[in-house]
Design a protein around this motif. Structure first.
Motif, PDB file in Angstrom:
ATOM      1  N   LEU A  49       0.844  -1.196   0.000  1.00  0.00           N
ATOM      2  CA  LEU A  49       0.000   0.000   0.000  1.00  0.00           C
ATOM      3  C   LEU A  49       0.876   1.240   0.000  1.00  0.00           C
ATOM      4  CD1 LEU A  49      -2.764  -1.020   2.539  1.00  0.00           C
ATOM      5  CD2 LEU A  49      -2.950  -0.874   0.063  1.00  0.00           C
ATOM      6  N   GLN A  50       0.362   2.295  -0.587  1.00  0.00           N
ATOM      7  CA  GLN A  50       1.083   3.555  -0.633  1.00  0.00           C
ATOM      8  C   GLN A  50       1.271   4.097   0.769  1.00  0.00           C
ATOM      9  OE1 GLN A  50       2.359   4.858  -3.347  1.00  0.00           O
ATOM     10  NE2 GLN A  50       1.532   3.238  -4.643  1.00  0.00           N
ATOM     11  N   HIS A  51       2.376   4.781   0.958  1.00  0.00           N
ATOM     12  CA  HIS A  51       2.687   5.380   2.254  1.00  0.00           C
ATOM     13  C   HIS A  51       1.663   6.458   2.578  1.00  0.00           C
ATOM     14  CE1 HIS A  51       4.844   7.171   5.533  1.00  0.00           C
ATOM     15  NE2 HIS A  51       4.984   8.305   4.876  1.00  0.00           N
ATOM     16  N   GLN A  52       1.052   6.373   3.744  1.00  0.00           N
ATOM     17  CA  GLN A  52       0.097   7.378   4.186  1.00  0.00           C
ATOM     18  C   GLN A  52       0.876   8.599   4.688  1.00  0.00           C
ATOM     19  OE1 GLN A  52      -3.225   7.329   4.120  1.00  0.00           O
ATOM     20  NE2 GLN A  52      -3.321   5.319   3.188  1.00  0.00           N
ATOM     21  N   ALA A  53       0.513   9.752   4.202  1.00  0.00           N
ATOM     22  CA  ALA A  53       1.191  10.975   4.619  1.00  0.00           C
ATOM     23  C   ALA A  53       0.825  11.305   6.058  1.00  0.00           C
ATOM     24  CB  ALA A  53       0.807  12.127   3.705  1.00  0.00           C
TER      25      ALA A  53
END
Length: 85
Positions: free
Chosen positions: A40-44
């Motif tokens: 999953l994409q890195h959560q900001a």
């Protein structure tokens, strides 16, 4: 959103709101279509966008405050007011 009319509709809504269900569907979709599972994409994180001063910034700020305190002890006007607005 209107309230569910029956138990089946309520369960359906809960299932569609579930993150685990969407993860499961994504895994099945990827396997069926032969897509490699990607992380999953890195959560900001909001703290990543906060200002982080460098050592030079900290030194300059300390120097300005130090000399202002020295001037204040000699009853001279402060010069930091032009920096700290």
């Amino acid at each position: 959103m209107r309230p569910p009319r029956n138990l089946e509709e309520w369960l359906y809504c809960k299932l569609l709101e579930s993150e685990g269900f969407h993860r499961f569907v994504r895994k099945v979709y990827n396997k069926v279509n032969g897509i490699k599972e990607t992380p999953l994409q890195h959560q900001a994180n909001p703290s990543e966008f906060l200002y982080k001063p460098t050592r030079l910034h900290k030194f300059r700020a300390y120097r300005i405050l130090f000399w202002d305190e020295m001037r204040a002890s000699l009853n001279l006007p402060k010069k930091s007011s032009k920096f700290l607005k």
